[in-house]
Design a protein around this motif. Structure first.
Motif, short mmCIF file in Angstrom:
data_model
loop_
_atom_site.label_atom_id
_atom_site.label_comp_id
_atom_site.label_asym_id
_atom_site.label_seq_id
_atom_site.Cartn_x
_atom_site.Cartn_y
_atom_site.Cartn_z
N GLY A 101 -5.75 5.67 -10.93
CA GLY A 101 -6.39 5.55 -9.62
C GLY A 101 -7.80 6.10 -9.59
N ASN B 57 2.03 6.82 -7.03
CA ASN B 57 1.01 7.69 -7.62
C ASN B 57 1.61 9.01 -8.07
OD1 ASN B 57 -1.40 6.28 -7.80
ND2 ASN B 57 -2.54 7.83 -6.68
N GLU C 263 0.83 -1.20 0.00
CA GLU C 263 0.00 0.00 0.00
C GLU C 263 0.87 1.26 0.00
OE1 GLU C 263 -3.76 2.08 0.31
OE2 GLU C 263 -3.49 -0.10 0.27
N GLU C 264 1.92 1.24 0.80
CA GLU C 264 2.80 2.40 0.90
C GLU C 264 3.49 2.67 -0.44
OE1 GLU C 264 6.60 4.00 3.60
OE2 GLU C 264 5.86 1.94 3.81
N ALA D 205 2.50 1.72 -3.40
CA ALA D 205 1.50 2.11 -4.39
C ALA D 205 1.16 3.59 -4.26
CB ALA D 205 0.24 1.26 -4.24
N ARG D 206 1.04 4.06 -3.03
CA ARG D 206 0.73 5.48 -2.84
C ARG D 206 1.90 6.36 -3.30
NH1 ARG D 206 -3.98 6.12 -0.67
NH2 ARG D 206 -4.93 4.49 0.62
N ALA D 207 3.11 5.91 -3.03
CA ALA D 207 4.28 6.68 -3.47
C ALA D 207 4.36 6.73 -4.99
CB ALA D 207 5.55 6.06 -2.90
N GLU E 21 -8.67 3.70 -5.28
CA GLU E 21 -7.46 3.06 -4.78
C GLU E 21 -6.27 3.62 -5.56
OE1 GLU E 21 -7.58 -1.15 -5.88
OE2 GLU E 21 -8.82 -0.61 -7.60
N PRO E 22 -5.05 3.51 -5.03
CA PRO E 22 -3.88 3.96 -5.78
C PRO E 22 -3.79 3.26 -7.13
CG PRO E 22 -3.30 3.54 -3.50
CD PRO E 22 -4.70 3.01 -3.69
#
Length: 340
Positions: A309, A300, A293-294, A296-298, A312-313
């Motif tokens: 997205g 983005n 998750e971390e 994937a967010r980075a 979700e990312p």
């Protein structure tokens, strides 16, 4: 924005609805491809800006004013770019495509205060039907080839204008501006290098100049996010211009444990889009281990992922759609979101 139905192009769109042949308008004053082809990014100036027939296209005067503000460095750059990007988001790209040669010139000027904001939006008119798209069949896909019977794979914009013409005009402008954009791959700002990769991935590349530039930059790049951008850009241009060595290289990247996780993940996504082969277990394992998750967010921060997205990312959406297509959409508390 003004009422687009007062623009001269509206008459063409009405004629098309009434059964006119799209081919009969090709190359004329309402063909954004023909008009944009007359504007060279390396020569644009204030006089050229005033000579462009902005008024021929939906929201053209709004686009002209946005470009004028950006060129003269007046007002808010984000607001001016917001006008152009808003046109694309509203599925009305023609005038935004007409602005691309001017935007490239600004982005290539190392002393222009708005260059990074402008470069961030240069490629927006060059892509259509890509927001939320994350399947193997469509991610990184260039829908190309004009077929007059059904307006090619892009259909029509909200105004009735042929969307494929707008996208083709923007991509042709980016192709013409390639000599100005390629040096940005070596810019000192990583964000500029990412955005330059994103823009150049839409350029026609028959001589493999762009792909070679991506490879040269990759060889000396140290920033993991820029490396991931270069992999996705290589995959996108390879999907448009198939090249077996490039596809093989991308496969090597997701298998190479010495590469940064961001690179391996981007390569896995890119390779899935370049082949119809079933995803091997080693790829699934790589993705399962590296896609957190971390991370994937980075990731983005990469424009490809930001566009994918929704609830979700972007990276998580790509993984779900490509490797687990039967999984439902994630729940959202947004009352306007479509729920499974």
């Amino acid at each position: 924005m003004g009422d687009w139905r007062t623009d001269p192009t509206f008459a063409m769109c009405r004629a098309l609805v009434d059964g006119a042949d799209l081919a009969s308008f090709a190359g004329g004053p309402f063909d954004i491809r023909a008009v944009t082809a007359t504007i060279r990014p390396e020569t644009v100036d204030g006089a050229v800006l005033d000579d462009v027939p902005w008024g021929n296209f939906p929201h053209g005067e709004d686009a002209r004013e946005a470009v004028r503000l950006l060129r003269t460095k007046d007002g808010s750059a984000r607001d001016a770019m917001g006008v152009l990007i808003g046109m694309c988001a509203d599925d009305s790209r023609a005038a935004a495509a007409l602005a691309v040669p001017f935007l490239i010139r600004i982005a290539a000027d190392p002393h222009h205060p708005h260059r990074t904001v402008v470069l961030d939006g240069v490629a927006a008119p060059a892509r259509a039907r890509y927001f939320g798209v994350a399947s193997r069949a469509e991610f990184l896909l260039h829908r190309s080839g004009t077929r007059h019977d059904d307006y090619d794979d892009y259909g029509v914009e909200v105004t009735g204008y042929p969307a494929g013409w707008s996208v083709a005009a923007a991509r042709a402008a980016i192709t013409a501006g390639t000599p100005l954009l390629l040096p940005l791959l070596d810019d000192s700002d990583p964000a500029v290098r990412v955005d330059a990769s994103y823009a150049l991935a839409t350029a026609a590349d028959p001589g493999q100049t762009v792909r070679a530039a991506f490879a040269a930059r990759f060889a000396k790049e140290r920033d993991p996010m820029v490396l991931a951008a270069l992999v996705l850009a290589t995959a996108e241009t390879t999907r448009a211009h198939p090249h077996r060595p490039a596809t093989a290289w991308i496969r090597e990247m997701w298998q190479d444990r010495a590469q940064a996780p961001e690179v391996r993940v981007a390569a896995a996504i890119g390779w899935l889009c370049l082949t119809d082969e079933p995803a091997p277990d080693t790829l699934r394992t790589t993705v399962d281990v590296l896609v957190t998750e971390e991370r994937a967010r980075a990731m983005n921060a990469l424009p490809w992922m930001a566009a994918v997205g929704s609830n979700e990312p972007g990276l998580l959406r790509c993984v779900r759609r490509m490797l687990h297509p039967d999984e439902p959409e994630p729940y959202s508390d947004d009352p306007w979101a479509t729920q499974p």
